[in-house]
Design an enzyme around this catalytic site. Sequence first.
Site, PDB file in Angstrom:
ATOM      1  N   ASP A 152       0.830  -1.199   0.000  1.00 50.65           N
ATOM      2  CA  ASP A 152       0.000   0.000   0.000  1.00 50.65           C
ATOM      3  C   ASP A 152       0.871   1.258   0.000  1.00 50.65           C
ATOM      4  O   ASP A 152       1.708   1.432   0.887  1.00 50.65           O
ATOM      5  CB  ASP A 152      -0.878  -0.072   1.267  1.00 50.65           C
ATOM      6  CG  ASP A 152      -1.987   0.954   1.277  1.00 50.65           C
ATOM      7  OD1 ASP A 152      -2.277   1.537   0.217  1.00 50.65           O
ATOM      8  OD2 ASP A 152      -2.568   1.159   2.358  1.00 50.65           O
ATOM      9  N   ASP A 210     -10.371   4.747  -0.827  1.00 52.12           N
ATOM     10  CA  ASP A 210     -11.023   3.748   0.026  1.00 52.12           C
ATOM     11  C   ASP A 210     -12.550   3.743  -0.080  1.00 52.12           C
ATOM     12  O   ASP A 210     -13.191   4.800  -0.046  1.00 52.12           O
ATOM     13  CB  ASP A 210     -10.654   3.984   1.497  1.00 52.12           C
ATOM     14  CG  ASP A 210      -9.213   3.607   1.780  1.00 52.12           C
ATOM     15  OD1 ASP A 210      -8.426   3.452   0.823  1.00 52.12           O
ATOM     16  OD2 ASP A 210      -8.876   3.456   2.965  1.00 52.12           O
TER      17      ASP A 210
HETATM   18  C1  GAL Z   1      -5.356   2.529   3.175  1.00 53.66           C
HETATM   19  C2  GAL Z   1      -5.859   1.403   2.321  1.00 53.66           C
HETATM   20  C3  GAL Z   1      -6.853   0.614   3.150  1.00 53.66           C
HETATM   21  C4  GAL Z   1      -6.151   0.082   4.375  1.00 53.66           C
HETATM   22  C5  GAL Z   1      -5.499   1.214   5.154  1.00 53.66           C
HETATM   23  C6  GAL Z   1      -4.641   0.703   6.291  1.00 53.66           C
HETATM   24  O1  GAL Z   1      -4.458   3.291   2.454  1.00 53.66           O
HETATM   25  O2  GAL Z   1      -6.467   1.922   1.167  1.00 53.66           O
HETATM   26  O3  GAL Z   1      -7.395  -0.439   2.356  1.00 53.66           O
HETATM   27  O4  GAL Z   1      -5.175  -0.864   3.982  1.00 53.66           O
HETATM   28  O5  GAL Z   1      -4.685   1.998   4.310  1.00 53.66           O
HETATM   29  O6  GAL Z   1      -4.021   1.737   6.994  1.00 53.66           O
END
Ligand code: GAL
Length: 388
Positions: A152, A210
């Site tokens: 990520d 998200d």
């Molecule tokens: C975001 C991601 C989410 C989750 C989150 C965790 O950037 O899109 O799906 O993984 O971070 O902190």
Amino acid sequence: MGDEHPGDHYRGHPHGDDGLAGTPPMGWNSWNQVGCYGLTEGVVREAADEIVARGLAEVGYEYVVVDDCWQGGRDEDGVLFPDPERFPSGMAALADHVHGRGLRFGVYAVPGRETCANFYDGYPVRDIGSIGRERLDAQTFADWGVDYLKYDWCRADETDGLDRVEAFIAMRDALRATERPIVYGISEYGDREPWRWAGSIAHLWRTTHDIRASWESVNGIIQRQAGLERFSGPGAWNDPDMLQVGNGALTTAEQRTHVGMWAMLAAPLFLGTDLAALPGEVLGIVANPEVIGVDQDPLGRQASLVADRGGLQVWARALTEEAIAVALLNTTDQHAVISTGLTDVGAPAGTYLARDLWAQDYLSTVETDLTAEVGPHDVRLFRLLPVR
Ligand code: GAL
């Protein structure tokens, strides 16, 4: 929708050839259920147990993925370890538990120094990103028995000066070097049109920011997938983010649309809710074998938007056996009748048997048009099979 499909060129790319994610990955991920601080090994074990107990494994849910906030730090050799209070048994034992249920195990990591929870949730453990330690972390994951990595982006450009293509390639190569088959899902929220470059790097890439457990979010994401179908195919999938089924105030119709349209879009299907608490009606939606059959169809052709009349939409995709999947989607707040000509969904002239995939029942034969009543925010799904 002729025989040629632009996604076909991905069949020759390295991921298309590694045999992984030949159909969109399915499973459970902790994030939409417990977020950061609610994450414990108990939650993960229970998810694995419930996937089996509630019949979800049987229909294809397979990967159990631990999202952000599992990390406890690095030891004197720089090796990652989990939070000792929330993961007292350790990651290898957790992977064993998941494997013991016949499932596969996944974890979350990031290319920069900080994870997204460091940025957005005040997660206090530092130095847990993989920057400069891709090989070490990939090997640690492989040693634990990891089968899936969610990688990520967070803000690795601003804070660490990283280039996203190079950073995602660095971890791809580190995973390959372990020689363990690991599905590689990347996320940079669709910001730099990853569908244009990620097909040879990862098995799946997020196309949006998200998802939230609301109709606006779910429908907004669906609408942003139109046109991306040409970039997806076996081994390389667009990922419109994980399921919010079971969460928030989504109505039954909206949950049908969420799952049904993700299936039409050949999207990865990751549940993110307390599976033990999932009502029978909702379980019936996420475990409908014929709807999942569309998602998992081996041709791997993501649906196209064929018509949109004031929010009454027709989406279609080609399936194996010369069948065609058609979604009649009502994004409006009123009941509606939606109709499509068969030629508009790519069906050559002829007679078709129309199967209603939610009801798992044959409607009738159709020859020129397909027409159905659709409730507000609901979707009707059909499989058209040519009758010889
Ligand atoms: C975001 C991601 C989410 C989750 C989150 C965790 O950037 O899109 O799906 O993984 O971070 O902190």
